[in-house]
Enzyme design. Structure first.
Site, PDB file in Angstrom:
ATOM      1  N   GLU A  35       0.837  -1.211   0.000  1.00 40.99           N
ATOM      2  CA  GLU A  35       0.000   0.000   0.000  1.00 40.99           C
ATOM      3  C   GLU A  35       0.867   1.255   0.000  1.00 40.99           C
ATOM      4  O   GLU A  35       1.883   1.315   0.684  1.00 40.99           O
ATOM      5  CB  GLU A  35      -0.887  -0.009   1.245  1.00 40.99           C
ATOM      6  CG  GLU A  35      -1.827   1.181   1.308  1.00 40.99           C
ATOM      7  CD  GLU A  35      -2.956   0.937   2.295  1.00 40.99           C
ATOM      8  OE1 GLU A  35      -3.729  -0.015   2.072  1.00 40.99           O
ATOM      9  OE2 GLU A  35      -3.040   1.679   3.270  1.00 40.99           O
ATOM     10  N   ALA A  69      -8.922  11.502   3.650  1.00 40.61           N
ATOM     11  CA  ALA A  69     -10.222  11.534   4.326  1.00 40.61           C
ATOM     12  C   ALA A  69     -11.081  12.714   3.880  1.00 40.61           C
ATOM     13  O   ALA A  69     -12.266  12.566   3.640  1.00 40.61           O
ATOM     14  CB  ALA A  69     -10.024  11.562   5.837  1.00 40.61           C
ATOM     15  N   GLN A 192      -8.375  -4.741   8.337  1.00 38.77           N
ATOM     16  CA  GLN A 192      -7.600  -3.793   9.137  1.00 38.77           C
ATOM     17  C   GLN A 192      -6.367  -4.552   9.643  1.00 38.77           C
ATOM     18  O   GLN A 192      -6.403  -5.787   9.747  1.00 38.77           O
ATOM     19  CB  GLN A 192      -8.486  -3.353  10.312  1.00 38.77           C
ATOM     20  CG  GLN A 192      -7.851  -2.451  11.335  1.00 38.77           C
ATOM     21  CD  GLN A 192      -7.553  -1.102  10.742  1.00 38.77           C
ATOM     22  OE1 GLN A 192      -6.590  -0.975   9.981  1.00 38.77           O
ATOM     23  NE2 GLN A 192      -8.341  -0.108  11.080  1.00 38.77           N
ATOM     24  N   LYS A 288       7.294   3.211   2.306  1.00 40.82           N
ATOM     25  CA  LYS A 288       8.664   2.921   2.767  1.00 40.82           C
ATOM     26  C   LYS A 288       9.243   1.796   1.911  1.00 40.82           C
ATOM     27  O   LYS A 288       9.023   0.607   2.198  1.00 40.82           O
ATOM     28  CB  LYS A 288       8.640   2.503   4.240  1.00 40.82           C
ATOM     29  CG  LYS A 288       8.278   3.657   5.153  1.00 40.82           C
ATOM     30  CD  LYS A 288       8.355   3.261   6.597  1.00 40.82           C
ATOM     31  CE  LYS A 288       7.992   4.441   7.470  1.00 40.82           C
ATOM     32  NZ  LYS A 288       6.964   4.166   8.430  1.00 40.82           N
TER      33      LYS A 288
HETATM   34  P1  FAD Z   1     -18.577   0.743   6.729  1.00 40.05           P
HETATM   35  O1  FAD Z   1     -18.458  -0.563   6.047  1.00 40.05           O
HETATM   36  O2  FAD Z   1     -19.672   1.649   6.305  1.00 40.05           O
HETATM   37  O3  FAD Z   1     -18.685   0.455   8.295  1.00 40.05           O
HETATM   38  C1  FAD Z   1     -18.590   1.527   9.225  1.00 40.05           C
HETATM   39  C2  FAD Z   1     -19.414   1.202  10.462  1.00 40.05           C
HETATM   40  O4  FAD Z   1     -20.805   1.258  10.141  1.00 40.05           O
HETATM   41  C3  FAD Z   1     -19.178  -0.210  11.007  1.00 40.05           C
HETATM   42  O5  FAD Z   1     -19.274  -0.160  12.406  1.00 40.05           O
HETATM   43  C4  FAD Z   1     -20.329  -1.002  10.424  1.00 40.05           C
HETATM   44  O6  FAD Z   1     -20.671  -2.153  11.204  1.00 40.05           O
HETATM   45  C5  FAD Z   1     -21.448   0.040  10.476  1.00 40.05           C
HETATM   46  N1  FAD Z   1     -22.507  -0.206   9.484  1.00 40.05           N
HETATM   47  C6  FAD Z   1     -22.350  -0.542   8.197  1.00 40.05           C
HETATM   48  N2  FAD Z   1     -23.547  -0.694   7.585  1.00 40.05           N
HETATM   49  C7  FAD Z   1     -24.489  -0.442   8.523  1.00 40.05           C
HETATM   50  C8  FAD Z   1     -25.912  -0.430   8.534  1.00 40.05           C
HETATM   51  N3  FAD Z   1     -26.620  -0.698   7.430  1.00 40.05           N
HETATM   52  N4  FAD Z   1     -26.548  -0.121   9.696  1.00 40.05           N
HETATM   53  C9  FAD Z   1     -25.866   0.160  10.834  1.00 40.05           C
HETATM   54  N5  FAD Z   1     -24.499   0.165  10.881  1.00 40.05           N
HETATM   55  C10 FAD Z   1     -23.826  -0.131   9.752  1.00 40.05           C
HETATM   56  N6  FAD Z   1      -9.971   5.610   5.242  1.00 40.05           N
HETATM   57  C11 FAD Z   1      -9.742   6.626   4.380  1.00 40.05           C
HETATM   58  O7  FAD Z   1     -10.178   7.760   4.630  1.00 40.05           O
HETATM   59  N7  FAD Z   1      -8.989   6.440   3.229  1.00 40.05           N
HETATM   60  C12 FAD Z   1      -8.496   5.226   2.889  1.00 40.05           C
HETATM   61  O8  FAD Z   1      -7.836   5.077   1.862  1.00 40.05           O
HETATM   62  C13 FAD Z   1      -8.745   4.112   3.764  1.00 40.05           C
HETATM   63  N8  FAD Z   1      -8.325   2.863   3.460  1.00 40.05           N
HETATM   64  C14 FAD Z   1      -8.656   1.804   4.286  1.00 40.05           C
HETATM   65  C15 FAD Z   1      -8.271   0.500   3.911  1.00 40.05           C
HETATM   66  C16 FAD Z   1      -8.573  -0.578   4.727  1.00 40.05           C
HETATM   67  C17 FAD Z   1      -8.181  -1.977   4.307  1.00 40.05           C
HETATM   68  C18 FAD Z   1      -9.260  -0.371   5.969  1.00 40.05           C
HETATM   69  C19 FAD Z   1      -9.556  -1.533   6.881  1.00 40.05           C
HETATM   70  C20 FAD Z   1      -9.651   0.910   6.331  1.00 40.05           C
HETATM   71  C21 FAD Z   1      -9.373   2.008   5.497  1.00 40.05           C
HETATM   72  N9  FAD Z   1      -9.782   3.309   5.815  1.00 40.05           N
HETATM   73  C22 FAD Z   1      -9.513   4.358   4.958  1.00 40.05           C
HETATM   74  C23 FAD Z   1     -10.477   3.579   7.084  1.00 40.05           C
HETATM   75  C24 FAD Z   1     -12.022   3.534   6.957  1.00 40.05           C
HETATM   76  O9  FAD Z   1     -12.468   4.582   6.128  1.00 40.05           O
HETATM   77  C25 FAD Z   1     -12.598   3.666   8.371  1.00 40.05           C
HETATM   78  O10 FAD Z   1     -12.277   2.539   9.132  1.00 40.05           O
HETATM   79  C26 FAD Z   1     -14.085   4.003   8.461  1.00 40.05           C
HETATM   80  O11 FAD Z   1     -14.370   4.313   9.832  1.00 40.05           O
HETATM   81  C27 FAD Z   1     -15.017   2.854   8.088  1.00 40.05           C
HETATM   82  O12 FAD Z   1     -15.015   2.624   6.754  1.00 40.05           O
HETATM   83  P2  FAD Z   1     -15.754   1.304   6.164  1.00 40.05           P
HETATM   84  O13 FAD Z   1     -15.641   1.427   4.697  1.00 40.05           O
HETATM   85  O14 FAD Z   1     -15.235   0.091   6.813  1.00 40.05           O
HETATM   86  O15 FAD Z   1     -17.246   1.613   6.643  1.00 40.05           O
END
Ligand code: FAD
Length: 303
Positions: A35, A69, A192, A288
């Site tokens: 990444e 973000a 994660q 890195k």
């Molecule tokens: P979601 O899948 O929407 O989940 C977020 C929360 O909402 C969870 O608690 C889930 O259980 C809950 N939820 C989902 N659907 C529902 C529903 N229908 N009803 C009630 N609750 C629900 N962030 C960045 O800004 N830029 C990046 O490039 C980036 N890359 C990432 C790459 C990886 C592999 C990971 C693991 C994270 C990354 N993140 C990044 C961080 C991510 O944006 C955050 O963790 C964010 O808080 C959640 O994103 P998500 O897409 O997992 O959200």
């Protein structure tokens, strides 16, 4: 400066490789990806470009490019993703988050990705910036996944959390929501970071039990900065196993020792994952090149 990236791509591009990540995951027994993050401002372009190029030159199975973000680096995410693909023939994955975007904005970004020939997207919710006071058109990543699916032609990834997302009351409720996201159209998931492989194995069995059958790429972070890692784990609600805590307590103040120990620890995790049949590992290599190079070298007989 954006055009600098595009110019370099055009000059070095003799063959363009189009590949979907789902095809890589289906065909490789031990895939390894790295990444990178794009520059936040144009003055950082050249240093980021140098790091990205060194990592891409290692020919990982694919590389992913994060998304800022606040959306400020979205053009840069596209430029870096396109560059990796065109200049190095390495399959590239563009991250895209939706929480601060409206539908028109997302549709325009998807059209741009298509125009640039980028067909792999990691669909994310993102986190709301503290000062954001706009209207929310997307609440969850699953809504973005559905939008990308409707646009057609993309291989779609989603994020998942072996210890549960911090917004979720329980791991099981998070997995229920994950199922909704996958059903909306995810082709694969990436976890994660975690520092104890048993968390991944236990998560995977719960995910499969919930009826989620797409590949789950294991996300591994080689720790080179102990303070930053402690902060990240506090924010994400993730845990550090005692064995690893002892390492960062002992070597956290010595950059060279911490980097060496962090890389070795990550390699041990990766070897254990592959040995247990995990087919794909994503390394949070954080721009890195020396970290990516040492990991690739340590695994040369394995991948
Ligand atoms: P979601 O899948 O929407 O989940 C977020 C929360 O909402 C969870 O608690 C889930 O259980 C809950 N939820 C989902 N659907 C529902 C529903 N229908 N009803 C009630 N609750 C629900 N962030 C960045 O800004 N830029 C990046 O490039 C980036 N890359 C990432 C790459 C990886 C592999 C990971 C693991 C994270 C990354 N993140 C990044 C961080 C991510 O944006 C955050 O963790 C964010 O808080 C959640 O994103 P998500 O897409 O997992 O959200």
């Amino acid at each position: 400066m954006l055009s600098f990236f595009l110019l370099i791509s055009a000059v070095r591009c003799d063959k363009i490789i189009y590949m979907k990540i789902s095809d890589i995951l289906n065909s490789k027994k031990a895939a390894l990806s790295f990444e990178v993050f794009p520059p936040k401002t144009s003055d950082k372009f050249e240093s980021v470009q140098a790091a990205v190029d060194k990592i891409a030159a290692l020919s990982p199975d694919f590389m992913s490019v994060t998304y800022g973000a606040g959306g400020g680096t979205s053009d840069y995410t596209v430029a870096v993703t396109k560059h990796i693909k065109e200049a190095f023939g390495v399959t590239a994955l563009a991250h895209l988050s939706c929480i601060t975007s409206d539908r028109a904005d997302v549709r325009a970004k998807l059209a741009r990705l298509k125009e640039e020939g980028i067909e792999n997207v990691l669909a994310l919710r993102g986190d709301l910036p503290k000062d954001f006071d706009g209207k929310l058109e997307y609440r969850y990543a699953s809504e973005l996944v559905a939008e990308i699916k409707a646009a057609g032609g993309f291989c779609i990834g989603g994020a998942c959390y072996p210890e549960g997302h911090p917004d979720s009351p329980t791991l099981f409720s998070d997995i229920d929501n994950l199922k909704r996201k996958v059903d909306a159209g995810c082709d694969f998931l990436t976890t994660q970071m975690f520092f104890d492989n048993d968390l991944y194995y236990s998560f995977l069995s719960k995910v499969r039990e919930a009826g989620i059958s797409v590949p789950v790429i294991a996300g591994i972070m080689p720790v080179t900065n102990a303070a930053q890692t402690r902060r990240m784990m506090t924010l994400s609600g993730g845990s550090l196993p005692t064995r690893f805590k002892r390492i960062i307590d002992r070597y956290g103040d010595n950059a060279e020792a911490m980097a060496q120990a962090g890389i070795i620890y990550a390699c041990e995790q990766i070897i254990d994952l592959y040995a247990n049949g995990v087919r794909a590992v994503h390394v949070y290599s954080m721009n890195k090149p020396y970290v990516a190079a040492q990991i690739k070298d340590n695994l040369r007989g394995i991948i």
